[in-house]
Write a protein that holds these residues in place. Structure first.
Motif, PDB file in Angstrom:
ATOM      1  N   THR A  27       0.824  -1.209   0.000  1.00 28.36           N
ATOM      2  CA  THR A  27       0.000   0.000   0.000  1.00 28.36           C
ATOM      3  C   THR A  27       0.857   1.258   0.000  1.00 28.36           C
ATOM      4  N   ASN A  28       1.930   1.281   0.783  1.00 30.62           N
ATOM      5  CA  ASN A  28       2.745   2.495   0.846  1.00 30.62           C
ATOM      6  C   ASN A  28       3.394   2.821  -0.499  1.00 30.62           C
ATOM      7  N   ARG A  31       0.575   4.535  -2.313  1.00 24.58           N
ATOM      8  CA  ARG A  31       0.132   5.731  -1.600  1.00 24.58           C
ATOM      9  C   ARG A  31       1.073   6.904  -1.859  1.00 24.58           C
ATOM     10  N   THR A  35      -0.269  10.388  -3.043  1.00 22.64           N
ATOM     11  CA  THR A  35       0.073  11.648  -2.375  1.00 22.64           C
ATOM     12  C   THR A  35       0.482  12.705  -3.400  1.00 22.64           C
ATOM     13  N   VAL A 116      -6.149   2.471  -5.326  1.00 22.22           N
ATOM     14  CA  VAL A 116      -5.699   2.313  -3.940  1.00 22.22           C
ATOM     15  C   VAL A 116      -6.774   1.610  -3.109  1.00 22.22           C
TER      16      VAL A 116
END
Length: 125
Positions: A27-28, A31, A35, A116
């Motif tokens: 996920t990061n 993400r 962002t 996401v």
């Protein structure tokens, strides 16, 4: 009309199928990209508030959007799972299709959000 949610879910399911039921993309990793998209979305919203009838982005914002390809390429170069995600989601194609269109950018931003969300929904770490 394009069904962004279905398209995003299909991308995630294909990634999962390619990897025998596992999603290796973290996920990061996506993400970070979200962002960057959200930062541009904020600028687009400010621009729209100042230019109520605008349907086209100024060159500076359009350039920032196109620079997302570079960010995507960098992340993809660092990690195979990100590259698979970028290829499967046709990220470069979607970014290039925006041009200076505000509606196309907004559709793209929703697509990223959906990717996401479905990544998390279908078991992404």
């Amino acid at each position: 009309m394009r069904d962004i949610a279905k398209e995003a879910e299909d991308v995630i399911l294909k990634l999962k199928d390619q990897n025998h039921g596992r999603i290796y993309l973290k996920t990061n990793q996506i993400r970070k990209f979200l962002t960057a998209v959200n930062a541009i979305t904020n600028k687009v919203n400010v621009y729209k508030a100042k230019h109520l009838d605008a349907t086209k982005l100024p060159d500076e914002l359009a350039g920032e959007i196109q620079f997302l390809k570079v960010k995507a390429a960098y992340q993809a170069g660092r990690e195979r799972s990100v590259k698979d995600f970028m290829v499967q989601s046709k990220m470069k194609h979607h970014i290039e299709g925006i041009g200076t269109s505000i509606p196309k950018y907004e559709e793209f931003a929703h697509y990223i959000e959906a990717l996401v969300a479905y990544h998390k929904f279908h078991g992404g770490d």
